[in-house]
Design an enzyme around this catalytic site. Structure first.
Site, PDB file in Angstrom:
ATOM      1  N   HIS A   1      -3.131   6.441   4.586  1.00 27.17           N
ATOM      2  CA  HIS A   1      -1.723   6.693   4.858  1.00 27.17           C
ATOM      3  C   HIS A   1      -1.319   8.082   4.384  1.00 27.17           C
ATOM      4  O   HIS A   1      -1.866   8.609   3.411  1.00 27.17           O
ATOM      5  CB  HIS A   1      -0.843   5.679   4.126  1.00 27.17           C
ATOM      6  CG  HIS A   1      -0.925   4.284   4.647  1.00 27.17           C
ATOM      7  ND1 HIS A   1      -1.592   3.938   5.799  1.00 27.17           N
ATOM      8  CD2 HIS A   1      -0.392   3.118   4.162  1.00 27.17           C
ATOM      9  CE1 HIS A   1      -1.475   2.629   5.999  1.00 27.17           C
ATOM     10  NE2 HIS A   1      -0.744   2.121   5.018  1.00 27.17           N
TER      11      HIS A   1
ATOM     12  N   CYS B   1       0.815  -1.219   0.000  1.00 26.66           N
ATOM     13  CA  CYS B   1       0.000   0.000   0.000  1.00 26.66           C
ATOM     14  C   CYS B   1       0.847   1.268   0.000  1.00 26.66           C
ATOM     15  O   CYS B   1       0.562   2.222  -0.742  1.00 26.66           O
ATOM     16  CB  CYS B   1      -0.945  -0.010   1.192  1.00 26.66           C
ATOM     17  SG  CYS B   1      -0.145  -0.378   2.777  1.00 26.66           S
TER      18      CYS B   1
END
Length: 374
Positions: free
Chosen positions: A282, A169
């Site tokens: 994130h 990711c």
């Protein structure tokens, strides 16, 4: 349309949910059932990314003639509503992939290593979200906006199974922003600091963050099942194992995956990965050093025109990307675009990137790969 076990709330101080909570269907559902479509299997469907697979498949009107929902024996028999139909979760076995064209995997590396090759042998094209096959020679590691050519013509209907790996990711979110600039000026060195959300550790970690927050505010003893230290109102070095070189596994994933995706063994990459008490998106601070000069205005225009990227870079109002703004969104947001004053001659830039870890960092990227297979 199905959703996460623990979807994002306006704040995370609301009553925890322990069962799958599919979102209410919209008034008009774009049905994806097509007789001519591929047969699709979702492995790990009861997990955070597995649920997001279903959400993305619905949102993007992905065509399918049949849909098989697979999970562990413990989850077998559960019912999941998806596009006006109720599906029963089946136990994952070696017989699960008969007549499956595309298998989306997000059940952990050990499950992928065991069942991925079985699915391929039975003729399925596996798109795997784990780290099991990312660095295996001959297995494409793909971000569709970055290196779709790595898939090498793999298509449904070629009567042959194949494996395609979804990158980590953090790598996806970083390279969505860095690659358009790399294409213009060639990145020679990249320094990344990540601020990673609970969702990267799964739905249980998201629930634990919510629970710990309540416990801290109420003065209760903390529940530390997923992370062995306080997570709420705290941050710490990423919980991945630390290697002999002092880097943890998450940091080395970024180093190795960037080189493979860019097909550049010489690019210098270093990373520091931090876990922060954010639910599902994130953030990353990225410093780029270039072979050719690139000024910040040109970089900003390049990023504004990059697919899957949105620029949020308002210096006057001090408005830049935040994890909350990109949660449940497809695009990766980029801001704080500025020259690196430590480098001469427009040879470096600093940028700040935010992206939804569950969506573009996992499920969306995998479904985009699946779209390229059609």
């Amino acid at each position: 349309m199905a959703s996460l076990s623990h979807p994002l709330k306006p704040h995370f101080l609301s009553t925890p949910k322990h069962k799958l909570q599919p979102k209410k269907l919209p008034t008009k559902v774009r049905m994806s059932f097509e007789e001519s479509g591929p047969s699709v299997a979702v492995v790990g469907v009861t997990g955070a990314v597995g649920q997001e697979f279903l959400s993305v498949l619905s949102d993007r009107d992905f065509p399918y003639r049949s849909l098989k929902l697979l999970a562990s024996k413990r989850s077998a028999g559960k019912s999941i509503s998806f596009q006006d139909r109720t599906f029963t979760v089946q136990e994952l076995t070696s017989d699960s992939f008969n007549d499956v064209d595309i298998a989306l995997f997000s059940a952990g590396g050990s499950i992928s290593k065991e069942f991925g090759p079985i699915a391929v042998e039975k003729g399925a094209i596996v798109v795997d979200n784990s780290s099991a096959f990312r660095m295996v020679d001959g297995v494409p590691l793909v971000i569709p906006e970055v290196n779709p050519e790595a898939m090498g013509g793999i298509k449904v209907g070629m009567k042959k199974g194949a494996l395609i790996a979804n990158p980590n990711c953090s790598t996806i979110i970083c390279l969505m922003a860095a690659t358009p600039l790399h294409r213009r000026a060639k990145v020679t060195r990249m320094v990344v600091s990540t601020y990673q959300a609970a969702s990267g550790a799964g739905a249980a970690a998201m629930h634990e963050l919510e629970l710990q927050t309540r416990e801290v505010l109420e003065g209760k003893p903390l529940t530390c099942n997923i992370f062995k230290q306080q997570y709420a109102f705290n941050l710490f070095s990423h919980n991945a194992p630390v290697l002999e070189n002092g880097y943890n596994e998450e940091e080395m994933k970024m180093v190795k995956e960037t080189r493979k995706i860019w097909n550049d063994a010489d690019v210098k990459v270093t990373a520091t990965c931090i876990r922060v008490p954010v639910m599902r998106a994130h953030a990353e601070s990225v410093n780029l050093q270039f072979e050719k000069p690139l000024d910040e205005d040109t970089a900003r225009e390049i990023l504004k025109n990059a697919p899957g990227v949105i620029v949020i870079d308002d210096r006057i109002s001090n408005h830049f990307p935040t994890p909350l703004e990109v949660s449940n969104k497809d695009d990766v947001a980029v801001g704080r675009i500025r020259q690196d004053l430590s480098q001469e001659g427009n040879q470096g830039l600093d940028i700040f990137v935010c992206g939804d870890q569950v969506r573009k960092g996992a499920a969306l990227n995998a479904v985009q790969i699946a779209e390229l297979l059609l």
